[in-house]
Design a protein around this motif. Structure first.
Motif, short mmCIF file in Angstrom:
data_model
loop_
_atom_site.label_atom_id
_atom_site.label_comp_id
_atom_site.label_asym_id
_atom_site.label_seq_id
_atom_site.Cartn_x
_atom_site.Cartn_y
_atom_site.Cartn_z
N GLU A 243 -5.10 -21.10 51.20
CA GLU A 243 -4.28 -19.97 51.62
C GLU A 243 -2.99 -20.41 52.04
O GLU A 243 -1.88 -20.00 51.54
CB GLU A 243 -4.95 -19.05 52.43
N LYS B 90 -1.02 -22.46 49.14
CA LYS B 90 -0.30 -21.23 48.31
C LYS B 90 0.54 -20.32 48.79
O LYS B 90 1.62 -19.90 48.07
CB LYS B 90 -1.69 -19.99 48.05
N ASN B 91 0.60 -19.95 49.99
CA ASN B 91 1.83 -19.46 50.80
C ASN B 91 2.97 -20.16 50.58
O ASN B 91 4.11 -19.78 50.49
CB ASN B 91 1.37 -18.99 52.14
N GLU C 88 3.46 -22.54 48.40
CA GLU C 88 4.13 -22.60 46.95
C GLU C 88 4.81 -21.44 46.65
O GLU C 88 5.89 -21.28 45.94
CB GLU C 88 2.93 -22.80 46.05
N GLN C 89 4.49 -20.20 47.28
CA GLN C 89 5.15 -18.90 46.96
C GLN C 89 6.50 -18.73 47.55
O GLN C 89 7.66 -18.45 47.03
CB GLN C 89 4.41 -17.72 47.44
N LYS C 90 6.43 -19.21 49.03
CA LYS C 90 7.80 -19.32 49.69
C LYS C 90 9.03 -20.17 48.84
O LYS C 90 9.95 -19.81 48.96
CB LYS C 90 7.48 -19.89 51.03
N GLY D 228 8.60 -21.48 45.77
CA GLY D 228 8.78 -21.47 44.41
C GLY D 228 8.30 -22.44 43.35
O GLY D 228 8.74 -22.67 42.30
N PRO E 28 4.81 -24.07 42.17
CA PRO E 28 3.40 -24.10 42.09
C PRO E 28 2.87 -25.54 42.16
O PRO E 28 3.43 -26.47 41.58
CB PRO E 28 3.05 -23.45 40.65
N ASN E 29 1.66 -25.74 42.67
CA ASN E 29 1.01 -27.06 42.72
C ASN E 29 1.73 -28.09 43.36
O ASN E 29 1.50 -29.33 43.14
CB ASN E 29 0.57 -27.53 41.36
#
Length: 64
Positions: free
Chosen positions: A4, A7-8, A10-12, A14, A16-17
């Motif tokens: 989690e 993922k947070n 990665e979203q912040k 931009g 991924p992975n």
């Protein structure tokens, strides 16, 4: 829980992975240098009092 958090992040930012990318594409010394630079940037404008407060609140610090 770790998933989690990653993922947070990665979203912040931009990307991924990002954890996998950094682990696969950087050598250990490159990753360490990057992390040290990030920590330096985070604290460069912090006061000693704030750093001590953060140290005391850090759950990763072993307290005797």
């Amino acid at each position: 829980m770790k998933d989690e958090i990653v993922k947070n992040i990665e979203q912040k930012i931009g990307i991924p992975n990002i954890a996998e990318l950094l682990a696969e594409r950087l050598s250990g010394s490159e990753l360490n240098s990057l992390l040290l630079e990030i920590f330096n940037k985070k604290i460069e404008n912090s006061s000693p009092a704030l750093l001590l407060k953060q140290y005391r609140a850090n759950g990763f610090v072993k307290k005797h």
